[in-house]
Scaffold this motif. Structure first.
Motif, PDB file in Angstrom:
ATOM      1  N   GLY A 110      30.798 -17.073 -56.320  1.00 56.03           N
ATOM      2  CA  GLY A 110      31.864 -16.626 -57.217  1.00 56.03           C
ATOM      3  C   GLY A 110      32.916 -17.662 -57.527  1.00 56.03           C
ATOM      4  N   VAL A 111      32.754 -18.905 -57.043  1.00 57.61           N
ATOM      5  CA  VAL A 111      33.717 -19.959 -57.364  1.00 57.61           C
ATOM      6  C   VAL A 111      33.487 -20.404 -58.800  1.00 57.61           C
ATOM      7  N   GLU A 112      34.544 -20.359 -59.593  1.00 59.45           N
ATOM      8  CA  GLU A 112      34.431 -20.777 -60.989  1.00 59.45           C
ATOM      9  C   GLU A 112      34.697 -22.278 -61.120  1.00 59.45           C
ATOM     10  N   TRP A 113      33.883 -22.919 -61.964  1.00 58.93           N
ATOM     11  CA  TRP A 113      34.029 -24.332 -62.304  1.00 58.93           C
ATOM     12  C   TRP A 113      34.246 -24.438 -63.801  1.00 58.93           C
ATOM     13  N   GLU A 114      35.142 -25.336 -64.199  1.00 58.12           N
ATOM     14  CA  GLU A 114      35.341 -25.619 -65.612  1.00 58.12           C
ATOM     15  C   GLU A 114      35.110 -27.101 -65.871  1.00 58.12           C
ATOM     16  N   VAL A 115      34.569 -27.396 -67.066  1.00 54.56           N
ATOM     17  CA  VAL A 115      34.500 -28.757 -67.580  1.00 54.56           C
ATOM     18  C   VAL A 115      35.360 -28.735 -68.830  1.00 54.56           C
ATOM     19  N   TYR A 116      36.370 -29.606 -68.886  1.00 53.43           N
ATOM     20  CA  TYR A 116      37.340 -29.488 -69.974  1.00 53.43           C
ATOM     21  C   TYR A 116      37.895 -30.825 -70.418  1.00 53.43           C
ATOM     22  N   VAL A 117      38.428 -30.792 -71.651  1.00 58.40           N
ATOM     23  CA  VAL A 117      39.197 -31.911 -72.181  1.00 58.40           C
ATOM     24  C   VAL A 117      40.589 -31.379 -72.507  1.00 58.40           C
ATOM     25  N   LEU A 118      41.582 -32.159 -72.163  1.00 56.54           N
ATOM     26  CA  LEU A 118      42.971 -31.829 -72.483  1.00 56.54           C
ATOM     27  C   LEU A 118      43.249 -32.329 -73.896  1.00 56.54           C
ATOM     28  N   ASN A 119      43.509 -31.397 -74.824  1.00 60.64           N
ATOM     29  CA  ASN A 119      43.796 -31.791 -76.205  1.00 60.64           C
ATOM     30  C   ASN A 119      45.240 -32.258 -76.366  1.00 60.64           C
ATOM     31  N   VAL A 131      41.330 -29.138 -59.192  1.00 57.07           N
ATOM     32  CA  VAL A 131      41.378 -28.039 -58.233  1.00 57.07           C
ATOM     33  C   VAL A 131      42.647 -27.250 -58.511  1.00 57.07           C
ATOM     34  N   HIS A 132      42.507 -25.944 -58.646  1.00 60.89           N
ATOM     35  CA  HIS A 132      43.655 -25.060 -58.857  1.00 60.89           C
ATOM     36  C   HIS A 132      43.723 -24.109 -57.669  1.00 60.89           C
ATOM     37  N   MET A 133      44.822 -24.195 -56.914  1.00 63.33           N
ATOM     38  CA  MET A 133      44.989 -23.374 -55.721  1.00 63.33           C
ATOM     39  C   MET A 133      46.133 -22.394 -55.898  1.00 63.33           C
ATOM     40  N   ALA A 134      45.887 -21.140 -55.507  1.00 61.07           N
ATOM     41  CA  ALA A 134      46.946 -20.141 -55.413  1.00 61.07           C
ATOM     42  C   ALA A 134      47.532 -20.270 -54.010  1.00 61.07           C
ATOM     43  N   VAL A 135      48.839 -20.461 -53.915  1.00 59.02           N
ATOM     44  CA  VAL A 135      49.482 -20.711 -52.627  1.00 59.02           C
ATOM     45  C   VAL A 135      50.490 -19.606 -52.308  1.00 59.02           C
ATOM     46  N   SER A 136      50.719 -19.393 -51.010  1.00 54.67           N
ATOM     47  CA  SER A 136      51.627 -18.323 -50.585  1.00 54.67           C
ATOM     48  C   SER A 136      53.093 -18.691 -50.787  1.00 54.67           C
ATOM     49  N   ASN A 137      53.412 -19.979 -50.740  1.00 54.47           N
ATOM     50  CA  ASN A 137      54.790 -20.425 -50.926  1.00 54.47           C
ATOM     51  C   ASN A 137      54.755 -21.716 -51.736  1.00 54.47           C
ATOM     52  N   GLN A 180      43.276 -26.861 -74.535  1.00 50.20           N
ATOM     53  CA  GLN A 180      42.066 -27.448 -73.981  1.00 50.20           C
ATOM     54  C   GLN A 180      40.826 -26.890 -74.667  1.00 50.20           C
ATOM     55  N   ASP A 181      39.746 -27.660 -74.608  1.00 53.53           N
ATOM     56  CA  ASP A 181      38.397 -27.211 -74.945  1.00 53.53           C
ATOM     57  C   ASP A 181      37.632 -27.242 -73.630  1.00 53.53           C
ATOM     58  N   LYS A 182      36.866 -26.162 -73.330  1.00 59.62           N
ATOM     59  CA  LYS A 182      36.228 -26.087 -72.024  1.00 59.62           C
ATOM     60  C   LYS A 182      35.084 -25.102 -72.020  1.00 59.62           C
ATOM     61  N   PHE A 183      34.324 -25.178 -70.931  1.00 60.21           N
ATOM     62  CA  PHE A 183      33.384 -24.117 -70.613  1.00 60.21           C
ATOM     63  C   PHE A 183      33.447 -23.870 -69.117  1.00 60.21           C
ATOM     64  N   TRP A 184      33.027 -22.665 -68.731  1.00 56.66           N
ATOM     65  CA  TRP A 184      33.070 -22.224 -67.340  1.00 56.66           C
ATOM     66  C   TRP A 184      31.689 -21.805 -66.867  1.00 56.66           C
ATOM     67  N   VAL A 185      31.423 -22.033 -65.589  1.00 57.00           N
ATOM     68  CA  VAL A 185      30.264 -21.475 -64.895  1.00 57.00           C
ATOM     69  C   VAL A 185      30.760 -20.940 -63.553  1.00 57.00           C
ATOM     70  N   GLN A 186      29.931 -20.113 -62.917  1.00 59.87           N
ATOM     71  CA  GLN A 186      30.310 -19.534 -61.637  1.00 59.87           C
ATOM     72  C   GLN A 186      29.201 -19.775 -60.628  1.00 59.87           C
ATOM     73  N   GLY A 205      37.403 -27.831 -61.300  1.00 60.49           N
ATOM     74  CA  GLY A 205      37.146 -28.321 -62.640  1.00 60.49           C
ATOM     75  C   GLY A 205      36.950 -29.813 -62.686  1.00 60.49           C
ATOM     76  N   ILE A 206      36.368 -30.252 -63.784  1.00 58.03           N
ATOM     77  CA  ILE A 206      36.192 -31.674 -64.052  1.00 58.03           C
ATOM     78  C   ILE A 206      36.784 -31.950 -65.422  1.00 58.03           C
ATOM     79  N   GLN A 207      37.805 -32.802 -65.444  1.00 59.96           N
ATOM     80  CA  GLN A 207      38.443 -33.199 -66.689  1.00 59.96           C
ATOM     81  C   GLN A 207      37.677 -34.385 -67.250  1.00 59.96           C
ATOM     82  N   VAL A 208      37.278 -34.288 -68.522  1.00 57.00           N
ATOM     83  CA  VAL A 208      36.528 -35.363 -69.163  1.00 57.00           C
ATOM     84  C   VAL A 208      37.326 -35.913 -70.335  1.00 57.00           C
TER      85      VAL A 208
END
Length: 150
Positions: free
Chosen positions: A114-123, A9-15, A104-110, A68-71
Motif C-alpha cells: 500500500g505504499v504509494e510512489w510518484e514519479v513527477y516533474v515540478l512545473n 519522501v513525504h512523512m506525516a510527523v507527530s510534532n 506538477q505533472d505526475k503518475f502514481w503506483v502502489q 517519489g522520484i523527481q525527474v
C-alpha cells in the motif's frame, strides 16, 4: 531544471516543530519551503527531497506518507509512465495538478503493502508564479521540444 533525479519522501510527523529542528540539525540546512503544517528539505549531500507534514491528531505520526522520484521533464514522466503501464501495473495519472505548494505533472503506483510512489516533474512553485504564467511557460517548453529545440 534539477541537477539529477531526487528521491522524494513525504512523512506525516507527530510534532512538526520538533521534526523540523531535528532535520535542520541532521541535514545541516534550513528548510527550502515552510508553510502551515508543511516543511520541505533539500539536503546538499544527497539526492533527497524530504517533505514533512503535521499528522492528523487522530493518526500516529512518524510514518511515511508516500515516496517519489523527481525527474527533469514531463517527457521523462510520460516515458516512465508508459513503461510502467506496459509492465502491467495500475497507474493513476495527474497532470498540471497543484500539490505540495507547486504545480506538477505526475503518475502514481502502489506497492503490495500500500505504499504509494510518484514519479513527477515540478512545473513551478505556486508562490513564484501565477497559474496562467506557469501554464504559458509549460506550453512554451513543450512547443520547443516538439519543434526540435532544447
Amino acid at each position: 531544471m534539477i541537477e539529477a533525479p531526487k528521491v522524494h519522501v513525504h512523512m506525516a510527523v507527530s510534532n512538526l516543530e520538533k521534526s523540523r529542528e531535528f532535520y535542520e540539525k541532521f541535514f545541516g540546512v534550513t528548510p527550502v519551503k515552510v508553510k502551515p503544517g508543511y516543511v520541505k528539505f533539500l539536503p546538499g549531500f544527497g539526492p533527497l527531497n524530504l517533505a514533512l507534514s503535521q499528522a492528523h491528531p487522530s493518526s500516529q505520526g512518524g510514518h511515511v506518507d508516500h515516496m517519489g522520484i523527481q525527474v527533469e521533464s514531463q517527457d521523462i514522466v510520460v516515458r516512465e509512465m508508459e513503461r510502467v503501464k506496459a509492465a502491467g501495473l495500475p497507474v493513476r495519472e495527474e497532470f498540471s495538478v497543484d500539490c505540495c505548494h507547486a504545480n506538477q505533472d505526475k503518475f502514481w503506483v502502489q506497492d503490495p503493502d500500500g505504499v504509494e510512489w510518484e514519479v513527477y516533474v515540478l512545473n513551478y512553485d505556486l508562490e513564484d508564479e501565477s497559474p496562467l504564467v506557469g501554464r504559458m511557460q509549460k506550453l512554451l517548453r513543450q512547443s520547443r521540444r516538439v519543434g526540435g529545440q532544447p
